[in-house]
Scaffold this motif. Structure first.
Motif, PDB file in Angstrom:
ATOM      1  N   LYS A 194       0.834  -1.144  -0.083  1.00  0.00           N
ATOM      2  CA  LYS A 194       0.020   0.235  -0.094  1.00  0.00           C
ATOM      3  C   LYS A 194       0.931   1.464   0.188  1.00  0.00           C
ATOM      4  CE  LYS A 194      -2.699  -0.623   3.228  1.00  0.00           C
ATOM      5  NZ  LYS A 194      -3.515  -0.677   4.535  1.00  0.00           N
ATOM      6  N   ALA A 195      -0.031   1.805  -0.744  1.00  0.00           N
ATOM      7  CA  ALA A 195       1.175   3.126  -0.642  1.00  0.00           C
ATOM      8  C   ALA A 195       0.641   4.339  -0.210  1.00  0.00           C
ATOM      9  CB  ALA A 195       1.745   4.011  -2.263  1.00  0.00           C
ATOM     10  N   GLU A 196       1.340   5.763   0.992  1.00  0.00           N
ATOM     11  CA  GLU A 196      -0.085   6.137   2.276  1.00  0.00           C
ATOM     12  C   GLU A 196       0.988   7.868   1.631  1.00  0.00           C
ATOM     13  OE1 GLU A 196       0.351   4.405   5.638  1.00  0.00           O
ATOM     14  OE2 GLU A 196      -0.325   2.534   5.161  1.00  0.00           O
ATOM     15  N   THR A 197      -0.324   8.245   1.625  1.00  0.00           N
ATOM     16  CA  THR A 197       0.602  10.268   2.223  1.00  0.00           C
ATOM     17  C   THR A 197       0.764  10.306   3.460  1.00  0.00           C
ATOM     18  OG1 THR A 197      -0.509  10.599  -0.234  1.00  0.00           O
ATOM     19  CG2 THR A 197      -0.438  12.364   1.517  1.00  0.00           C
ATOM     20  N   ILE A 198       1.873  10.991   3.992  1.00  0.00           N
ATOM     21  CA  ILE A 198       2.816  10.867   5.026  1.00  0.00           C
ATOM     22  C   ILE A 198       1.335  12.167   5.000  1.00  0.00           C
ATOM     23  CG2 ILE A 198       3.922  11.582   6.473  1.00  0.00           C
ATOM     24  CD1 ILE A 198       6.200  10.011   4.243  1.00  0.00           C
ATOM     25  N   PRO A 199       1.373  12.278   6.478  1.00  0.00           N
ATOM     26  CA  PRO A 199       0.360  13.445   6.827  1.00  0.00           C
ATOM     27  C   PRO A 199       0.800  14.648   7.045  1.00  0.00           C
ATOM     28  CG  PRO A 199      -0.821  12.300   7.887  1.00  0.00           C
ATOM     29  CD  PRO A 199       0.813  11.262   7.573  1.00  0.00           C
ATOM     30  N   GLU A 200       0.542  15.924   7.243  1.00  0.00           N
ATOM     31  CA  GLU A 200       1.254  17.418   7.167  1.00  0.00           C
ATOM     32  C   GLU A 200       2.011  17.804   8.357  1.00  0.00           C
ATOM     33  OE1 GLU A 200      -1.233  20.470   5.672  1.00  0.00           O
ATOM     34  OE2 GLU A 200      -1.427  19.842   3.450  1.00  0.00           O
ATOM     35  N   GLU A 201       0.882  17.493   9.513  1.00  0.00           N
ATOM     36  CA  GLU A 201       1.163  17.585  10.273  1.00  0.00           C
ATOM     37  C   GLU A 201       2.720  16.438  11.235  1.00  0.00           C
ATOM     38  OE1 GLU A 201      -1.959  16.361   9.752  1.00  0.00           O
ATOM     39  OE2 GLU A 201      -1.935  14.541  11.070  1.00  0.00           O
ATOM     40  N   ILE A 202       2.821  15.596  10.676  1.00  0.00           N
ATOM     41  CA  ILE A 202       3.504  14.494  10.604  1.00  0.00           C
ATOM     42  C   ILE A 202       5.117  14.762   9.549  1.00  0.00           C
ATOM     43  CG2 ILE A 202       4.855  12.332  10.436  1.00  0.00           C
ATOM     44  CD1 ILE A 202       2.461  11.257  10.702  1.00  0.00           C
ATOM     45  N   VAL A 203       4.572  15.583   8.870  1.00  0.00           N
ATOM     46  CA  VAL A 203       6.048  15.918   8.353  1.00  0.00           C
ATOM     47  C   VAL A 203       6.287  17.458   8.622  1.00  0.00           C
ATOM     48  CG1 VAL A 203       6.414  17.251   5.786  1.00  0.00           C
ATOM     49  CG2 VAL A 203       5.292  15.159   5.991  1.00  0.00           C
ATOM     50  N   GLY A 204       5.017  17.978   9.291  1.00  0.00           N
ATOM     51  CA  GLY A 204       5.710  19.418   9.636  1.00  0.00           C
ATOM     52  C   GLY A 204       6.750  18.806  11.280  1.00  0.00           C
ATOM     53  N   GLY A 205       5.976  18.396  11.710  1.00  0.00           N
ATOM     54  CA  GLY A 205       6.957  17.580  13.155  1.00  0.00           C
ATOM     55  C   GLY A 205       8.183  17.262  13.081  1.00  0.00           C
ATOM     56  N   PHE A 206       8.346  16.124  12.054  1.00  0.00           N
ATOM     57  CA  PHE A 206       9.221  15.261  12.362  1.00  0.00           C
ATOM     58  C   PHE A 206      10.053  15.555  11.016  1.00  0.00           C
ATOM     59  CE2 PHE A 206       6.368  13.769  14.808  1.00  0.00           C
ATOM     60  CZ  PHE A 206       7.071  13.291  16.278  1.00  0.00           C
ATOM     61  N   ILE A 207       9.978  16.285  10.148  1.00  0.00           N
ATOM     62  CA  ILE A 207      10.655  16.603   8.612  1.00  0.00           C
ATOM     63  C   ILE A 207      10.700  15.428   7.969  1.00  0.00           C
ATOM     64  CG2 ILE A 207      12.891  17.992   7.487  1.00  0.00           C
ATOM     65  CD1 ILE A 207      12.833  20.126   9.977  1.00  0.00           C
ATOM     66  N   GLY A 208      11.904  14.986   8.528  1.00  0.00           N
ATOM     67  CA  GLY A 208      12.081  13.670   7.057  1.00  0.00           C
ATOM     68  C   GLY A 208      13.088  12.775   8.089  1.00  0.00           C
ATOM     69  N   GLY A 209      13.746  11.701   7.216  1.00  0.00           N
ATOM     70  CA  GLY A 209      14.867  10.351   8.068  1.00  0.00           C
ATOM     71  C   GLY A 209      14.377  10.476   9.168  1.00  0.00           C
ATOM     72  N   ARG A 210      15.504  10.551  10.137  1.00  0.00           N
ATOM     73  CA  ARG A 210      14.757   9.664  12.238  1.00  0.00           C
ATOM     74  C   ARG A 210      13.900  10.299  12.283  1.00  0.00           C
ATOM     75  NH1 ARG A 210      19.735  10.524  15.964  1.00  0.00           N
ATOM     76  NH2 ARG A 210      18.658  10.754  17.703  1.00  0.00           N
TER      77      ARG A 210
END
Ligand code: SF4
Length: 615
Positions: A19-35
């Motif tokens: 399954k491919a999923e979009t990563i929710p905006e609040e997770i991107v904002g809070g954790f940015i990427g990578g680790r």
């Protein structure tokens, strides 16, 4: 298509569901990427108390925000999971091209779930994800596996795979891509437990940036900064093969299972000796440093051995623990570990442990199947590496890591097992570089040198300030600074080597904003808050697993035996103020006396949802 894909792919090996999923905006904002992304999903998706080698554990393979661009040294990738060595949080980072390829396939994160009944491999492209039978690959080494997959899928394919050690569940098995390895904490063991031999990605460069012109200028700035840095030129020339010259002269090159801080007969393994064996350079995607140094042994018992390495940690692992200075043996052992898919640091440490037990009579020739584990015997070390990877005889015991091996062996062996939380110590002496030691004691993954490297103590860095390397609790702020800086760079995922001489947070942050269009990412203060959030969430994961203050310590030897440096500075040093250090460290982190993140700290970092799990 932007470089910041904000997408993940979830691959379930139990039922074949993808399954491919979009990563929710609040997770991107809070954790940015990578680790950041990896630990966010790991915390939410792994139930407390699961078996690290059971189907419930998952592998989180992440790439960074800037991967696949032409920014320098930022296309690395990492694996996070629950560690079979420590039972806590695991993160292991690797280089080569795989991180860029993951981004080209359109993903920031792969989540591997479940367990296949039979050996399989995954083939991923922008449009498809196939899980295929790997019975032809099972048993092959990492080189043969990659060749087989390259032949099948063509030159635009990059592979991350395990070797025989991962298949046999050696607890410190690595995941290998090209000749770079995600080797610490047993990530390859978890992959083996899922019967997953390899992940192959076929993709082509296809990225669009939010602000390509602005990004181009920032890359130019980054390259100018690199060129102006002495460290860059030195590192480009010799990679990490000069680090032993530094650590040995400082008296922090741990010899004979951490009894001495300096190697005698050292002139046989200096940087210049490795230069004589050099046959070429190797680099990761878009990195002009090309720090990988390839070596070929021309004569002697290891004639013909060749490796993309050894790097510093492997040079140390295959010399000092067994008190050998045979340079050919280091190349042969490094090649063997890469082929078999073994972490060189844990392997070398466990072998050094066995040599000390042999010297003390706790192990005898009967236990070693006739191998003479006498100091300097490098051929026995090579034999033991093979036995570990195939889990034969004493190798089967050492394959569980030195903490568990000590329990199996008994007779007081535990006193000589050099690990923190179950992860073997790497090649820096804690008594002579104490911030490095305190980092070992408190790092969320156990005794890793690259989870908050004390550059100030080893290479004399002056940021954020100069330090006295024998000071203890006074340097709690330095340990935190180094650990948080590492977490900052690993949303990138910026290479930790480049961080030693080319870490420019302002440029890095502006690059992330230019790539994604997310203005908040341009603020390096915001990045530091995100780093604290990441570090604290990892800690919360460990607390939820039952780890606490009692586990934040060093091997007894560091706390009770004086270091012998054979004339280098630091003779007689011990770690004397572990408790005072922890008090000050916890307070500065906003954790309780037991090392549990406080309610206030969790709320400040928007981690209020973990309170119920850890209080
Ligand atoms: S400095 Fe070395 S390890 Fe780091 S990204 Fe460049 S080539 Fe890879």
């Amino acid at each position: 298509m932007t470089t910041y894909t904000s997408r993940l792919i979830r691959i379930n090996l139990s039922d074949g569901d993808v399954k491919a999923e979009t990563i929710p905006e609040e997770i991107v904002g809070g954790f940015i990427g990578g680790r950041g992304l990896a630990v966010n999903y790991l915390y939410r998706e792994l139930a407390p108390g699961i078996d690290p080698l059971g189907a419930e554990n998952k592998l989180f393979l992440a790439t960074g925000v800037l991967a696949g661009t032409n920014a320098q040294s930022v296309s690395r990738w990492m694996v996070c999971t629950k560690s079979p060595l420590t039972g806590g949080f695991a993160r292991s980072v690797a280089g080569a091209d795989f991180g860029a390829w993951l981004k080209f396939a359109g993903y920031d994160l792969i989540i591997i779930e479940g367990k296949s009944e039979k050996p399989v491999y995954v083939h991923l492209t922008r449009d498809s994800c196939q899980i295929s039978d790997a019975s032809e690959l099972w048993g092959k080494d990492t080189k043969e596996t990659q060749e087989w997959l390259h032949q099948r899928y063509g030159k635009n394919t990059r592979v991350a795979c395990i070797g025989p050690a991962g298949e046999r569940l050696v607890k410190y098995a690595a995941i290998v891509s090209a000749r770079r390895t995600a080797s610490r904490c047993g990530a390859g063991t978890v992959m083996g437990s899922k019967n997953l031999k390899a992940i192959a990605i076929t993709a082509q460069r296809n990225l669009q940036l939010h602000d390509p012109e602005g990004f181009k200028q920032l890359v130019r700035k980054q390259v100018d900064c690199y060129q102006a840095s002495k460290g860059f030129h030195r590192f480009k020339d010799v990679g990490t093969t000069h680090t032993q010259d530094v650590t040995n002269s400082l008296g922090v090159y741990p010899v004979k299972n951490f009894r001495y801080g300096q190697q005698t007969d050292f002139e046989k393994i200096t940087c210049e000796e490795y230069r004589k064996l050099r046959t070429g350079n190797f680099g990761c995607y878009s990195c002009s440093v090309r720090c990988g140094k390839m070596h070929l042994v021309p004569t002697g018992p290891y004639a013909g051995a060749n490796s993309e390495g050894p790097e510093y940690e492997s040079i140390w692992s295959f010399t000092a623990p067994i008190d050998s200075t045979d340079i050919g043996a280091t190349v042969a052992a490094d090649q063997l570990c890469d082929d078999l898919g073994l972490d060189t640091i844990s392997a070398g440490n466990c072998i050094g442990f066995a040599y000390e037990l042999y010297e003390r009579g706790i192990l005898t020739r009967k236990d070693t199947d006739g191998l003479e584990l006498t100091y300097g015997n490098h051929s026995a070390m090579i034999a033991l590496i093979k036995k570990i990877a195939s889990r034969e005889g004493l190798g089967d015991i050492l394959a569980d890591g030195c903490m568990r091996a000590a329990v199996t062996i008994g007779n007081g062996a535990e006193a000589y097992a050099m690990h923190v939380k179950g992860l073997e110590l790497s090649g820096y002496e804690s008594r002579g570089a104490k911030s490095q030691g305190f980092n070992y004691a408190t790092a969320n993954i156990g005794a890793s040198h690259c989870y908050g490297f004390a550059d100030q103590e080893i290479f004399g860095a002056a940021t954020p300030r100069k330090v006295d390397r024998f000071a203890e609790e006074e340097n709690a702020d330095i340990v935190i600074y180094n650990q948080d800086s590492c977490a900052m760079s690993e949303v990138g995922i910026v290479c930790s080597f480049a961080c030693d001489w080319g870490w420019f947070p302002q440029i890095f942050c502006q690059m992330m904003a230019a790539v994604t269009g997310i203005e908040q990412f341009a603020d390096s203060e915001y990045l530091r808050i995100v780093a604290r959030r990441i570090y604290t969430l990892e800690r919360a994961f460990n607390v939820r697993e039952g780890l606490s203050r009692k586990d934040d310590t060093l091997p007894h030897r560091m706390l009770s035996e004086p270091l012998h440096t054979r004339g280098a500075p630091g003779e007689g040093q011990m770690v004397r103020a572990m408790d005072k250090f922890l008090d000050r460290y916890y307070q500065a982190r906003g954790w309780t006396q037991e090392g549990i993140p406080s309610l206030q700290t969790l709320n400040e970092l928007d981690l209020g949802y973990v309170v119920k799990d850890i209080t």
